[in-house]
Motif scaffolding. Structure first.
Motif, mmCIF file in Angstrom:
data_model
loop_
_atom_site.group_PDB
_atom_site.id
_atom_site.type_symbol
_atom_site.label_atom_id
_atom_site.label_comp_id
_atom_site.label_asym_id
_atom_site.label_seq_id
_atom_site.Cartn_x
_atom_site.Cartn_y
_atom_site.Cartn_z
ATOM 1 N N ASN A 168 1.731 3.656 -9.329
ATOM 2 C CA ASN A 168 0.653 2.756 -9.725
ATOM 3 C C ASN A 168 1.231 1.500 -10.383
ATOM 4 O O ASN A 168 1.114 1.307 -11.583
ATOM 5 N N ASN A 197 0.818 -1.216 0.000
ATOM 6 C CA ASN A 197 0.000 0.000 0.000
ATOM 7 C C ASN A 197 0.851 1.265 0.000
ATOM 8 O O ASN A 197 0.509 2.240 -0.679
ATOM 9 N N GLN A 213 2.054 1.610 -3.546
ATOM 10 C CA GLN A 213 0.968 1.984 -4.447
ATOM 11 C C GLN A 213 0.455 3.406 -4.197
ATOM 12 O O GLN A 213 -0.131 3.998 -5.097
#
Length: 176
Positions: A52, A45, A48
């Protein structure tokens, strides 16, 4: 690292969750050579939130994919080592990883050496201590949580952001 001509154009991160030969009864309390699944998901996470990248989970056993999906809400590709016909595909996945997350497993260290891009692992381990491209996952998580709470950064997050942007094949994969 693998020549780009052998790697896909789309960047991805790989979480190597060592499990098959060292499994316990709890994905979040594995053998010491593996990162807990929840820690791996937190690191996925963090990455990200910066870039992306698609997600690959590499482990052993059909149960791991389901356990990961209860921790991680995004899409991911599961690569099950028990279903592998040969080792070459695993080594290529490691080598082409834009970012790699893993514990103190020698197989993860091999992946880090093949990739030499962005690696989040236990930097205090003798296996990783001399590798400059390895970011200590504890510093990353500490910095991520501190910045979320206080709006401040430690040194680890800007270094990670810079490394991820440099490793991405083009700027449009990462946020500014």
């Amino acid at each position: 690292s693998m020549p780009n001509s052998h790697c896909p154009n789309e960047p991805y991160l790989t979480f190597h969750f060592r499990w098959g030969d060292v499994k316990t009864n709890d994905y979040d309390h594995p053998n010491a050579r593996a990162l807990p699944m929840a820690v791996g998901v937190d690191l996925v996470n963090v990455i990200q939130n910066i870039c992306n990248f698609s997600v690959k989970l590499m482990s052993e056993g059909q149960d791991v994919s389901g356990a990961f999906s209860t921790h991680f809400s995004g899409s991911f590709e599961y690569i099950d080592g028990l279903q592998a016909k040969n080792l070459t595909n695993f080594l290529r996945i490691f080598a082409c990883s834009t970012a790699l997350i893993g514990g103190d497993s020698s197989f993860t260290v091999l992946g880090a050496l093949l990739s030499q891009r962005v690696v989040l692992a236990p930097k205090a381990s003798i296996k990783y201590s001399s590798l400059e491209f390895v970011h200590d996952y504890k510093e990353i998580l500490g910095g991520s949580k501190a910045s979320a709470r206080t709006g401040t950064h430690n040194e680890a997050m800007p270094k990670l952001e810079h490394a991820l942007r440099a490793a991405a094949p083009s700027e449009h994969w990462c946020r500014r």
